[in-house]
Scaffold this motif. Sequence first.
Motif, short mmCIF file in Angstrom:
data_model
loop_
_atom_site.label_atom_id
_atom_site.label_comp_id
_atom_site.label_asym_id
_atom_site.label_seq_id
_atom_site.Cartn_x
_atom_site.Cartn_y
_atom_site.Cartn_z
N ALA A 532 0.83 -1.21 0.00
CA ALA A 532 0.00 0.00 0.00
C ALA A 532 0.86 1.26 0.00
N PHE A 533 1.96 1.27 0.75
CA PHE A 533 2.83 2.44 0.78
C PHE A 533 3.60 2.60 -0.53
N ALA A 534 3.92 1.48 -1.19
CA ALA A 534 4.62 1.57 -2.48
C ALA A 534 3.74 2.17 -3.56
N THR A 610 -0.08 0.55 18.36
CA THR A 610 -0.66 -0.71 18.81
C THR A 610 -1.62 -1.23 17.74
N VAL A 611 -2.01 -2.48 17.88
CA VAL A 611 -2.95 -3.07 16.92
C VAL A 611 -4.25 -2.28 16.91
N VAL A 612 -4.73 -1.88 18.10
CA VAL A 612 -5.98 -1.11 18.19
C VAL A 612 -5.83 0.24 17.49
N GLU A 613 -4.68 0.91 17.68
CA GLU A 613 -4.46 2.20 17.02
C GLU A 613 -4.32 2.03 15.52
N ALA A 614 -3.64 0.97 15.10
CA ALA A 614 -3.35 0.77 13.67
C ALA A 614 -4.61 0.49 12.87
N ILE A 615 -5.58 -0.21 13.46
CA ILE A 615 -6.77 -0.58 12.68
C ILE A 615 -7.58 0.66 12.28
N ASP A 620 -8.77 0.50 6.04
CA ASP A 620 -9.36 0.48 4.71
C ASP A 620 -8.73 -0.58 3.81
N ILE A 621 -7.62 -1.19 4.27
CA ILE A 621 -7.01 -2.29 3.52
C ILE A 621 -7.63 -3.58 4.04
N PRO A 622 -8.48 -4.26 3.27
CA PRO A 622 -9.27 -5.39 3.80
C PRO A 622 -8.43 -6.48 4.47
N ALA A 623 -7.33 -6.90 3.84
CA ALA A 623 -6.52 -7.98 4.42
C ALA A 623 -5.93 -7.58 5.76
N VAL A 624 -5.54 -6.29 5.85
CA VAL A 624 -4.96 -5.80 7.10
C VAL A 624 -6.03 -5.71 8.18
N LEU A 628 -5.88 -7.61 11.80
CA LEU A 628 -5.81 -6.80 13.02
C LEU A 628 -7.04 -7.02 13.90
N GLN A 629 -8.21 -7.17 13.29
CA GLN A 629 -9.42 -7.43 14.08
C GLN A 629 -9.33 -8.77 14.79
#
Length: 759
Positions: A532-534, A610-615, A620-624, A628-629
């Motif tokens: 996604a960043f690339a 953290t995982v909670v902050e990152a989600i 918006d990236i479905p796999a991520v 994370l959920q």
Amino acid sequence: MAQAPRADVDAVIHVPAALALRQRPGVPGVRSTFGTSTELLNVVRLMFSRLASHVCPNGHRVPPTFDVAAEVPFFCPECGAQVDAPEAEALAFNADGACPACEGTGIVRDVDDEALVPDTSKTLEGGAVKPWNMFGWKVQPDIAREFGVRTDVPWRDLQEWEKEIVLNGPSEKKEITLRSKKGMHDIDFTFRNARLTVTEELRRAKDEKRLARVSRFLIERTCSACHGTRLSPEARRPEIDGLNLAQASAKTLEELLAWAPSIIDPLARDMHPMAHGLVDQLTQMAERLIHLGVGYLALERASSTLSTGERQRAQLARAVRNRTTGVLYVLDEPSIGMHPSNIDGLLELIGDLLADGNSVLVVDHDVQVLREADEIIEIGPGAGSDGGTVIAQGSVEQVTADPASRLAPLLDGREVIAVREQAEPADMFQNGEIQLVTDPLHTVKALDVRIPRGRMSVVTGVSGSGKTTMVLESLVPALRATIEDRNLPEHVVTIEESGIEHVHHIDATPIGVNIRSTVATYSGVLDPLRRAFAQTPDAQARDLKLGDFSYNTGSLRCPRCKGTGRVELDVQFLPDMDIDCPDCEGRRYGPKADTILRDGVSLPALMRATVVEAIDRVGDIPAVRRTLQTLIDLGLGYLTLGEDTPALSGGEAQRLKLAGQMGRTQSHSVFVFDEPSVGLHPLDVRTLVHVLDRLLDHGATVVVIEHDLDMIANADWVIDIGPGGGESGGRVVATGTPGQVARSDDSSTGAYLRRYLES
């Protein structure tokens, strides 16, 4: 007292002499036994040196005599030869008393002929002999041909004499013709048979990697010279009451203590004071271990085969053997791996330490331990960045009354124990069953066990009762053998598994040792994040590709720490210090990575989240988002994406391993957990129960080895092994729902479970 960085605190005052015991003692080496690690064998060796009947040079057995201890020469009453009694050191398998064949390890390595030729349909020219190919001896088939061996015929069709040449032929020189770019060459080569190839490689194996390559062709077996006793013939000659040192070491601790006092009376009267002294010393050293519930272990038992809890109890008993006073004992989760009955012994030991004027600081979650505390310090309220604050402190009564305490409902019984809907007894086996029938193995008797499909079964029992043997040495390998169409383990008679296709053994071992492994890489979210960043305008404008965003090899990684996030400082006279990299502050990326933003956030910043902050930032990236959920649902939302996986606790590692299995259909899968509650707060245990319930919702069959009463109370089906440990265990004493087992008069677990459910 070990080399360690300075603690990040303002002050520590009034510090007494301290002894800290690790939660997980290191796995001992091949030379360590239960007897050596507890130092009990030292006393037993001294007994066999001073109190035994010895053998004269002409083979006559000489009665026990006080002259041995007095170091006075004495002589054989039959032939008059002088007898030289061995010192205790001469009876040590780690010193002079070692078996010369196995060098005191009790095992020898032999070449495994079946591993040499794994595929019998191959010819020698086609690479039938695996070690010849692996270790660069591909000309050996050409030399074998000079002995008359057919090299173009499948191995299975060769004559026995041909196979013998290949496996064990002579190291003779033969002239063979080799083809190269420069033409044909006649060269003399010495034949190296398949077995010799392996033994020579073993001799050269100086590092773990090379040893692992050659070990695949080796098989370990009990040393035939000493029969696994580790002792030389000379060390086995002294006898007490008709037993030698090896036979005494084979006794369980309980058997040894019952036998030792009986050896005193038959001795000459002048030997009685010394014998009483040695037997009393053995008894005093062993009493702690008996109270801690490991009396079923034999002194000869290899330390590497002990469970974590058994090793910890041996360490604990050894540490508190001396009657100290004024010492601070710090015990890190001493209750792990302990049956509730063993925890009673632990509490007795702590009581003895306190009575002698010591202080005891225990880091623990077990409610049975917490209720006995004089003072509780509760840290929270959550984990990770949500924790780190003292939220309650005081006596059990004070903490129970504190509204800020999360332990309070657990201490006074307000918290609901059963947190999942359990199967009704009449419906327990409606989805089918797994039936395991075994012959006796170790101290476990013949078993006939039924495990309901699609349910959560918990296998319980005191330490040493046979839980591991039943589940990890019988059930798991039998299921895998059936799935892979291989022969069942020798001791397994039958297994009826009704369509099981996958077996997952989820343990609490750390996830790797590589500091480059992080929560983001292990869970699989880093790759879609890098992609996604690339694809951002910032990255495309600088012609950055997917590989540039790798902190292991990419161009954006921190040049100072090379993406590890850590650097080691040499501070000369003090220990080397391992600190966060001062350039990237542990984020693993260089400053250029901070300038490439996606929705206002950089990849290095995400790794610190953290995982909670990152989600919330990359959901918006479905796999991520899915991954994370899942981590949040597993109770791991407090972990940061850049956290090193080797640093995770056993419980965290276990749940992270589970993440990839969640959400899939699992109706043909068995999940086996070995004490998943280890290191978990009672509230985390409830989270774990909900996680396992999700697996069950997807059709999985869950089998758990467990001591934790919360876990047992939430099971559908309980299989209790016992009633004791070692020879006094090894049979199924009760099966049924938690309520049914709690009413069983034969079950030690049931007695504690009954009180627990009633409370």
